[in-house]
Scaffold this active site. Sequence first.
Site, PDB file in Angstrom:
ATOM      1  N   LYS A   1      -4.176  10.452   5.778  1.00 22.28           N
ATOM      2  CA  LYS A   1      -3.812   9.568   6.897  1.00 22.28           C
ATOM      3  C   LYS A   1      -2.802  10.333   7.755  1.00 22.28           C
ATOM      4  O   LYS A   1      -1.586  10.198   7.581  1.00 22.28           O
ATOM      5  CB  LYS A   1      -3.191   8.256   6.399  1.00 22.28           C
ATOM      6  CG  LYS A   1      -4.051   7.527   5.334  1.00 22.28           C
ATOM      7  CD  LYS A   1      -3.334   7.540   4.030  1.00 22.28           C
ATOM      8  CE  LYS A   1      -3.932   6.723   2.910  1.00 22.28           C
ATOM      9  NZ  LYS A   1      -5.254   6.263   2.927  1.00 22.28           N
TER      10      LYS A   1
ATOM     11  N   LYS B   1       3.219   4.490  -1.032  1.00 22.55           N
ATOM     12  CA  LYS B   1       3.276   5.497  -2.103  1.00 22.55           C
ATOM     13  C   LYS B   1       4.570   6.285  -1.920  1.00 22.55           C
ATOM     14  O   LYS B   1       4.627   7.220  -1.118  1.00 22.55           O
ATOM     15  CB  LYS B   1       2.087   6.457  -2.050  1.00 22.55           C
ATOM     16  CG  LYS B   1       0.729   5.802  -2.304  1.00 22.55           C
ATOM     17  CD  LYS B   1       0.020   5.473  -1.030  1.00 22.55           C
ATOM     18  CE  LYS B   1      -1.388   4.951  -1.333  1.00 22.55           C
ATOM     19  NZ  LYS B   1      -1.985   4.273  -0.175  1.00 22.55           N
TER      20      LYS B   1
ATOM     21  N   ASP C   1      17.077  10.771  -7.382  1.00 23.09           N
ATOM     22  CA  ASP C   1      18.518  10.999  -7.198  1.00 23.09           C
ATOM     23  C   ASP C   1      18.970  10.844  -5.753  1.00 23.09           C
ATOM     24  O   ASP C   1      20.058  11.321  -5.382  1.00 23.09           O
ATOM     25  CB  ASP C   1      18.925  12.384  -7.723  1.00 23.09           C
ATOM     26  CG  ASP C   1      18.884  12.465  -9.243  1.00 23.09           C
ATOM     27  OD1 ASP C   1      18.865  11.396  -9.885  1.00 23.09           O
ATOM     28  OD2 ASP C   1      18.870  13.588  -9.776  1.00 23.09           O
TER      29      ASP C   1
ATOM     30  N   HIS D   1      -9.258  11.155   2.381  1.00 23.83           N
ATOM     31  CA  HIS D   1      -8.320  10.051   2.202  1.00 23.83           C
ATOM     32  C   HIS D   1      -7.000  10.289   2.937  1.00 23.83           C
ATOM     33  O   HIS D   1      -6.095   9.463   2.884  1.00 23.83           O
ATOM     34  CB  HIS D   1      -8.052   9.841   0.706  1.00 23.83           C
ATOM     35  CG  HIS D   1      -7.456   8.524   0.360  1.00 23.83           C
ATOM     36  ND1 HIS D   1      -6.151   8.391  -0.086  1.00 23.83           N
ATOM     37  CD2 HIS D   1      -7.964   7.265   0.388  1.00 23.83           C
ATOM     38  CE1 HIS D   1      -5.892   7.116  -0.328  1.00 23.83           C
ATOM     39  NE2 HIS D   1      -6.970   6.411  -0.046  1.00 23.83           N
TER      40      HIS D   1
ATOM     41  N   HIS E   1       0.817  -1.217   0.000  1.00 28.05           N
ATOM     42  CA  HIS E   1       0.000   0.000   0.000  1.00 28.05           C
ATOM     43  C   HIS E   1       0.852   1.269   0.000  1.00 28.05           C
ATOM     44  O   HIS E   1       0.329   2.377   0.112  1.00 28.05           O
ATOM     45  CB  HIS E   1      -0.904  -0.036   1.257  1.00 28.05           C
ATOM     46  CG  HIS E   1      -2.061   0.883   1.216  1.00 28.05           C
ATOM     47  ND1 HIS E   1      -2.299   1.840   2.187  1.00 28.05           N
ATOM     48  CD2 HIS E   1      -3.077   1.011   0.330  1.00 28.05           C
ATOM     49  CE1 HIS E   1      -3.406   2.499   1.911  1.00 28.05           C
ATOM     50  NE2 HIS E   1      -3.892   2.032   0.788  1.00 28.05           N
TER      51      HIS E   1
ATOM     52  N   ASP F   1       0.189  17.429  20.246  1.00 25.47           N
ATOM     53  CA  ASP F   1       0.889  18.325  21.171  1.00 25.47           C
ATOM     54  C   ASP F   1       1.807  19.347  20.520  1.00 25.47           C
ATOM     55  O   ASP F   1       2.836  19.734  21.111  1.00 25.47           O
ATOM     56  CB  ASP F   1       1.696  17.503  22.181  1.00 25.47           C
ATOM     57  CG  ASP F   1       0.809  16.726  23.149  1.00 25.47           C
ATOM     58  OD1 ASP F   1      -0.408  17.002  23.183  1.00 25.47           O
ATOM     59  OD2 ASP F   1       1.329  15.845  23.853  1.00 25.47           O
TER      60      ASP F   1
END
Length: 479
Positions: free
Chosen positions: A398, A223, A228, A396, A221, A403
């Site tokens: 996450k 991404k 470089d 979508h 999952h 704090d």
Amino acid sequence: MLLQFFISSWFVKVMYITYGLLIVSSIFVIVSENRNASKSLAWILALICLPVVGLVLYLLFGQSLRRESMLSKVNREKLFNSNKLPDVDVDSLTLSENNKQLIKMCNRLEASRFYPGNNVRMYVRGNDKFDDMLNDINLAQKFVHIQYFIIRDDALGRRVRDALVAAVKRGVEVRLLYDDMGSFTTSRRFFKDMKQQGIEVRAFMRIFQFRPSWRLNFRNHRKIVVVDGIVGYIGGMNIADRYVNGDADLSWRDTHIRIEGPAVHGLQMSFSVDWCYESKTVLSDEKYFPRLAPMGDKGVQIVMSGPTGPWSTIAMMCEKIVSMAQEYVYIQTPYFLPTDSLVYALQVAAMSGVDVRIMIPDRTDWVVMRWGSFSYISQMLNAGVKVYLYKPGMLHAKTIVADDELVSIGSANFDFRSFEHNFETNALVYGADMALRVKRDFMTDMQQCVLIDNLAEWRQRPFVQKVCESVVRLVSPVL
């Protein structure tokens, strides 16, 4: 007559005995693995009560990989020895003791090093993220490594493809890794054409390729993009038009970050592990892990997690963040199906006076996950957790912010699948600047949410909906 007798007598008996032995051996394996009790019981009941179907489902979705390893010992040493940056004395950092503990825990669980001296840019709009990413690819001189759960053959996918092809023609090494299940609806011709143009393309865990030690249930999952060894991207956005323009009836709100600096080594390490598994090639040369001077003032830790190995690293990371929060912890996630320990951690934090807020979408791309998420709301409200339903479209993102000093951004949802079944990577960014930015965006999103704060009113939702929620909640450990 003889053949009929053979089939009706011996063959059937052998089949029954074989099936019975498979069931017994599967139950023995489940029990011996000492997994989560509710999950183990669910699979045992499925094996006993659903003849044939239960066994097929278990073979496809139920096996544990906690005793497996993605890399051989030799390849693992090659990769982890490729990181030549000096170790950081965590105790000398000007961070809170709680954050120092978190750094040490993640490093011990998954060798997740802390990298100081990074520049971090955050995106909440797909256009901005992909414009910058394509610009970095167009400026690449040595290599581009790109990995996504979903890559679509649409306008955005073709823009990315064209940029990668142009890079190859300039003499740049380009490697692309996609999840075979996540990109299942994408034409194989799309990836084949990239191969013919000189891009090294691999599918992670091919669905129709027999591998006794892997199952359909375990997906990649992540991404990640590395250019470089200097610039990297990580977050929740896949390569598909909906992350830029939304769907026909559902807009998309996501979060991604761009990292410049030493922490890109952590992203390259994550990519290299997956690439080595699929290609048997170890990307450990100094070219892929260049020595980098500080490029900013952000401390970053790249945390990997997956179904292999002994630990549920990102689940433990989330529990630590929640449990150590003293003032507030704000969570955005498209799917909210936490483990029992995370439910208790959120309840304990809220009942201790910590401002705990959870934001989930009111509408999702998968209604089953919506029901599952809603099944936890009563427990949250009962403990004083504030729950927000995002109304404009599909949330979508996450993210976790706590704090005014810590942010988690990455690919992992706050659910069983991300914690137990998927290969995920998150970035922990330490410091007030990024935390205040994420907090400000959370507050902005709150203006487009409905606050669920009346437990009695929430309990009045339709009976059929509550039944659906309960059923999904029951099977959520094995989703």
